[in-house]
Design a protein around this motif. Structure first.
Motif, PDB file in Angstrom:
ATOM      1  N   PRO A   1       0.424  -1.348  -0.064  1.00  0.00           N
ATOM      2  CA  PRO A   1      -0.064   0.480   0.176  1.00  0.00           C
ATOM      3  C   PRO A   1       0.887   1.444  -0.331  1.00  0.00           C
ATOM      4  O   PRO A   1       1.615   1.690   0.741  1.00  0.00           O
ATOM      5  CB  PRO A   1      -1.053  -0.537   1.327  1.00  0.00           C
ATOM      6  CG  PRO A   1      -0.445  -1.357   1.733  1.00  0.00           C
ATOM      7  CD  PRO A   1       0.439  -1.362   1.421  1.00  0.00           C
ATOM      8  N   ALA A   2       0.422   2.032  -0.474  1.00  0.00           N
ATOM      9  CA  ALA A   2       1.397   2.992  -1.581  1.00  0.00           C
ATOM     10  C   ALA A   2       0.344   4.727  -1.658  1.00  0.00           C
ATOM     11  O   ALA A   2      -0.435   4.283  -2.996  1.00  0.00           O
ATOM     12  CB  ALA A   2       2.540   3.227  -1.462  1.00  0.00           C
ATOM     13  N   GLY A   3       0.421   5.581  -1.376  1.00  0.00           N
ATOM     14  CA  GLY A   3       0.450   6.851  -1.779  1.00  0.00           C
ATOM     15  C   GLY A   3       0.031   8.108  -2.574  1.00  0.00           C
ATOM     16  O   GLY A   3       1.393   8.310  -1.526  1.00  0.00           O
ATOM     17  N   PHE A   4       0.716   8.540  -3.623  1.00  0.00           N
ATOM     18  CA  PHE A   4       1.416   9.591  -4.111  1.00  0.00           C
ATOM     19  C   PHE A   4       0.096  10.805  -4.318  1.00  0.00           C
ATOM     20  O   PHE A   4      -0.991  10.183  -5.650  1.00  0.00           O
ATOM     21  CB  PHE A   4       2.039   8.678  -5.189  1.00  0.00           C
ATOM     22  CG  PHE A   4       3.028   7.834  -5.523  1.00  0.00           C
ATOM     23  CD1 PHE A   4       4.558   7.755  -4.033  1.00  0.00           C
ATOM     24  CD2 PHE A   4       2.694   6.490  -5.141  1.00  0.00           C
ATOM     25  CE1 PHE A   4       5.242   6.686  -3.949  1.00  0.00           C
ATOM     26  CE2 PHE A   4       3.365   5.246  -4.758  1.00  0.00           C
ATOM     27  CZ  PHE A   4       4.809   5.635  -4.134  1.00  0.00           C
ATOM     28  N   SER A   5       0.826  11.783  -4.913  1.00  0.00           N
ATOM     29  CA  SER A   5       0.079  13.519  -5.024  1.00  0.00           C
ATOM     30  C   SER A   5       0.731  12.965  -6.296  1.00  0.00           C
ATOM     31  O   SER A   5       2.801  12.967  -6.698  1.00  0.00           O
ATOM     32  CB  SER A   5       0.198  13.653  -3.843  1.00  0.00           C
ATOM     33  OG  SER A   5       1.362  14.234  -3.419  1.00  0.00           O
ATOM     34  N   TYR A   6       0.669  13.962  -7.097  1.00  0.00           N
ATOM     35  CA  TYR A   6       1.927  14.735  -7.967  1.00  0.00           C
ATOM     36  C   TYR A   6       1.255  15.952  -8.656  1.00  0.00           C
ATOM     37  O   TYR A   6      -0.328  16.631  -8.418  1.00  0.00           O
ATOM     38  CB  TYR A   6       1.679  13.704  -9.537  1.00  0.00           C
ATOM     39  CG  TYR A   6       0.475  13.463  -9.911  1.00  0.00           C
ATOM     40  CD1 TYR A   6      -0.437  13.985 -10.565  1.00  0.00           C
ATOM     41  CD2 TYR A   6      -0.078  12.763  -9.399  1.00  0.00           C
ATOM     42  CE1 TYR A   6      -1.870  13.551 -11.365  1.00  0.00           C
ATOM     43  CE2 TYR A   6      -1.167  11.745 -10.030  1.00  0.00           C
ATOM     44  CZ  TYR A   6      -1.952  12.501 -10.691  1.00  0.00           C
ATOM     45  OH  TYR A   6      -3.471  12.427 -11.613  1.00  0.00           O
ATOM     46  N   LEU A   7       2.094  17.065  -9.396  1.00  0.00           N
ATOM     47  CA  LEU A   7       1.818  18.132  -9.329  1.00  0.00           C
ATOM     48  C   LEU A   7       2.714  18.255 -10.472  1.00  0.00           C
ATOM     49  O   LEU A   7       4.036  18.645 -10.476  1.00  0.00           O
ATOM     50  CB  LEU A   7       1.819  18.745  -8.306  1.00  0.00           C
ATOM     51  CG  LEU A   7       1.896  20.906  -9.419  1.00  0.00           C
ATOM     52  CD1 LEU A   7       0.763  21.127 -10.384  1.00  0.00           C
ATOM     53  CD2 LEU A   7       2.421  22.194  -8.030  1.00  0.00           C
ATOM     54  N   GLY A   8       2.401  18.920 -12.070  1.00  0.00           N
ATOM     55  CA  GLY A   8       3.011  18.795 -13.264  1.00  0.00           C
ATOM     56  C   GLY A   8       2.650  19.127 -14.637  1.00  0.00           C
ATOM     57  O   GLY A   8       1.134  18.976 -14.786  1.00  0.00           O
ATOM     58  N   PRO A   9       3.071  19.793 -15.703  1.00  0.00           N
ATOM     59  CA  PRO A   9       2.974  19.199 -16.554  1.00  0.00           C
ATOM     60  C   PRO A   9       2.887  18.783 -17.851  1.00  0.00           C
ATOM     61  O   PRO A   9       3.380  17.545 -17.679  1.00  0.00           O
ATOM     62  CB  PRO A   9       3.843  20.798 -17.803  1.00  0.00           C
ATOM     63  CG  PRO A   9       5.153  20.512 -16.388  1.00  0.00           C
ATOM     64  CD  PRO A   9       4.382  19.716 -15.446  1.00  0.00           C
ATOM     65  N   VAL A  10       1.447  18.447 -18.752  1.00  0.00           N
ATOM     66  CA  VAL A  10       1.456  17.505 -19.022  1.00  0.00           C
ATOM     67  C   VAL A  10       1.309  18.494 -20.155  1.00  0.00           C
ATOM     68  O   VAL A  10       0.783  19.328 -20.585  1.00  0.00           O
ATOM     69  CB  VAL A  10      -0.069  16.165 -19.068  1.00  0.00           C
ATOM     70  CG1 VAL A  10       0.400  15.847 -17.470  1.00  0.00           C
ATOM     71  CG2 VAL A  10      -1.264  17.622 -19.209  1.00  0.00           C
ATOM     72  N   PHE A  11       1.663  17.649 -21.102  1.00  0.00           N
ATOM     73  CA  PHE A  11       1.340  17.727 -23.365  1.00  0.00           C
ATOM     74  C   PHE A  11       0.780  16.915 -23.623  1.00  0.00           C
ATOM     75  O   PHE A  11       0.691  16.071 -23.893  1.00  0.00           O
ATOM     76  CB  PHE A  11       2.414  17.676 -23.814  1.00  0.00           C
ATOM     77  CG  PHE A  11       3.847  18.286 -22.502  1.00  0.00           C
ATOM     78  CD1 PHE A  11       3.811  19.418 -22.965  1.00  0.00           C
ATOM     79  CD2 PHE A  11       4.105  16.930 -21.018  1.00  0.00           C
ATOM     80  CE1 PHE A  11       5.717  20.372 -21.664  1.00  0.00           C
ATOM     81  CE2 PHE A  11       5.253  18.293 -20.072  1.00  0.00           C
ATOM     82  CZ  PHE A  11       5.695  19.134 -21.167  1.00  0.00           C
ATOM     83  N   ARG A  12      -0.334  17.661 -24.082  1.00  0.00           N
ATOM     84  CA  ARG A  12      -1.563  16.746 -25.128  1.00  0.00           C
ATOM     85  C   ARG A  12      -2.323  17.945 -26.112  1.00  0.00           C
ATOM     86  O   ARG A  12      -2.149  18.975 -26.003  1.00  0.00           O
ATOM     87  CB  ARG A  12      -2.786  16.493 -24.943  1.00  0.00           C
ATOM     88  CG  ARG A  12      -3.414  15.100 -25.004  1.00  0.00           C
ATOM     89  CD  ARG A  12      -4.638  14.647 -24.224  1.00  0.00           C
ATOM     90  NE  ARG A  12      -4.236  14.266 -23.130  1.00  0.00           N
ATOM     91  CZ  ARG A  12      -4.900  14.626 -21.987  1.00  0.00           C
ATOM     92  NH1 ARG A  12      -6.130  15.043 -21.373  1.00  0.00           N
ATOM     93  NH2 ARG A  12      -4.202  14.526 -20.589  1.00  0.00           N
ATOM     94  N   TYR A  13      -1.808  17.519 -26.943  1.00  0.00           N
ATOM     95  CA  TYR A  13      -2.804  18.490 -28.025  1.00  0.00           C
ATOM     96  C   TYR A  13      -4.316  18.649 -28.398  1.00  0.00           C
ATOM     97  O   TYR A  13      -4.897  17.469 -27.958  1.00  0.00           O
ATOM     98  CB  TYR A  13      -2.215  17.361 -30.108  1.00  0.00           C
ATOM     99  CG  TYR A  13      -3.011  18.620 -30.697  1.00  0.00           C
ATOM    100  CD1 TYR A  13      -2.562  20.280 -30.826  1.00  0.00           C
ATOM    101  CD2 TYR A  13      -4.339  18.707 -32.103  1.00  0.00           C
ATOM    102  CE1 TYR A  13      -3.076  20.373 -31.760  1.00  0.00           C
ATOM    103  CE2 TYR A  13      -5.119  19.076 -32.111  1.00  0.00           C
ATOM    104  CZ  TYR A  13      -3.931  20.241 -33.032  1.00  0.00           C
ATOM    105  OH  TYR A  13      -4.309  21.678 -33.364  1.00  0.00           O
ATOM    106  N   ARG A  14      -4.816  19.648 -28.162  1.00  0.00           N
ATOM    107  CA  ARG A  14      -5.781  19.856 -27.831  1.00  0.00           C
ATOM    108  C   ARG A  14      -6.853  20.781 -28.801  1.00  0.00           C
ATOM    109  O   ARG A  14      -8.179  21.049 -28.285  1.00  0.00           O
ATOM    110  CB  ARG A  14      -6.635  20.459 -26.484  1.00  0.00           C
ATOM    111  CG  ARG A  14      -5.604  19.285 -25.058  1.00  0.00           C
ATOM    112  CD  ARG A  14      -5.784  19.887 -23.488  1.00  0.00           C
ATOM    113  NE  ARG A  14      -5.609  20.969 -23.418  1.00  0.00           N
ATOM    114  CZ  ARG A  14      -6.212  21.861 -22.501  1.00  0.00           C
ATOM    115  NH1 ARG A  14      -6.932  21.220 -21.449  1.00  0.00           N
ATOM    116  NH2 ARG A  14      -4.993  22.721 -22.678  1.00  0.00           N
TER     117      ARG A  14
END
Length: 388
Positions: A90-103
């Protein structure tokens, strides 16, 4: 103020809000994960299909491996977890960062925050925790009035198993569950097929559909080879046989009328969670279908949601709700701005099958959500540029 300055201010405001959000995730016990921006493209293509290729920013390294700028963070965080000593625990993670996708007309680089929880066996409690934390994330942007939309693809899978459908129809309905138009077309096709007079070869098609897929495919392939077929339109005999087996079965219907009626009744269930639960219990009782375990899981989740202070009267559950993500296996949810049905502010769900598809030796429970920072910043009463 110039356009560039305005964009910089908006980005600064988004980052400010997102940092505060990440801090709240850490207080809830979720450790920050920072996976690489450049990722192998294969997992995204395998899990989301080749259709996502046109949205990816792709490149190839010196060894010939195809890479991409990460289009989201769930898969990268999951891969990092599987490569860590904590894998399987069991482990929990958070994240924050840029993602890249043509929209298509919108910025292709944007911030994403979120949480991923791996390895917890108390699935109903973990599901409820994700929804509660998602609501806290929205509240951090001072967006108070949101629509809570929930569903459970595990219920749909349980129903299909209980109906004992021919394999080709089960595969087709599961595939199209997350694509509302396609699912509606499937139901319409089944409705027409059930009322169409039987043709002279329908019995043969039904027998093929109800048999072992590999055996049926081998039979059709052998028959085509005996007939002298080799290659048609660039397709091999095996590919043609596979397509024939699926399309002929779909054309033949191969679904009892009572099963179609049950399917329609199930997909019409919608409302507050307790109301939907009552309707599902009635369906199981009336049809004697073995879907009780999936309903029990829903009931348990509802109890944990209430215990976490989630207002069930403001929560909508629908048996036909799907997020369009093929690797989800259970609970799914979206939070929307009130009276805005298009773009979710937060979205997530359970994806227990993903970890083995990413290389885990054994199944690992997983659930999480993503926060669309730019959408929340845009509607927050304290606009971009303001400090929280």
């Amino acid at each position: 103020m110039t356009k560039a300055a305005a964009l910089h201010e908006a980005a600064t405001g988004s980052a400010c809000w997102a940092d505060a959000l990440l801090h709240s995730f850490a207080q809830a016990g979720y450790v920050r994960s920072e996976p690489a921006i450049l990722q192998p493209s294969e997992p995204f293509l395998d899990l989301s299909g080749e259709d996502i290729r046109r949205s990816l920013y792709l490149t190839t390294d010196a060894s010939g491996e195809e890479l991409c700028l990460r289009p989201d963070l769930t898969i990268p965080v999951a891969r990092a977890y599987l490569a860590s000593p904590e894998a399987g625990q069991p482990a929990g993670f958070s994240y924050l960062g840029p993602v890249f996708r043509y929209r298509w007309g919108r910025p292709s680089e944007f911030l994403q925050a979120g949480i991923e929880s791996f390895g917890r066996q108390d699935r109903a409690a973990a599901d409820a925790e994700m929804l509660a934390l998602a609501l806290e994330a929205v509240a951090a942007f001072e967006v108070a009035d949101v629509e809570i939309r929930t569903g459970d693809v595990a219920l749909f899978n349980a129903l299909l198993d209980a109906l004992d459908l021919y394999p080709v129809w089960r595969r087709r309905l599961i595939k199209d569950f997350n694509r509302k138009v396609s699912l509606e077309q499937d139901i319409e096709r089944l409705t027409i097929a059930s009322s169409t007079p039987r043709n002279e070869y329908e019995g043969v098609l039904a027998a093929l559909a109800g048999s072992d897929r590999k055996a049926a495919l081998a039979l059709v392939t052998d028959l085509m080879s005996i007939a002298g077929a080799t290659n048609v339109g660039g397709r091999t005999v095996a590919e043609i046989a596979d397509r024939f087996l699926e399309q002929s079965t779909l054309k033949g219907g191969a679904l009892p009328r009572n099963a179609l009626a049950v399917l329609k009744r199930f997909l019409a269930i919608s409302g507050e969670p307790q109301e939907a639960l009552t309707q599902l219990r009635a369906l199981a009782s009336d049809t004697h279908l073995a879907i009780g375990a999936a309903i029990d899981q829903l009931e348990s989740r509802i109890g944990f949601m209430a215990a976490r202070g989630i207002d069930l009267r403001k929560t909508r559950f629908s048996t036909s709700f799907g997020r369009g993500v093929d690797y989800y296996t259970g609970f799914e949810f979206e939070l929307h701005e009130k009276n805005n049905g298009i773009e979710p502010l937060v979205a997530g769900g359970r994806y227990d099958g993903l970890m083995t598809r990413l290389g885990a030796a054994a199944p690992i429970p997983a659930v999480g959500f993503s926060v669309w920072v730019e959408a929340l910043t845009r509607i927050s009463p304290r606009r971009a540029g303001s400090k929280p």
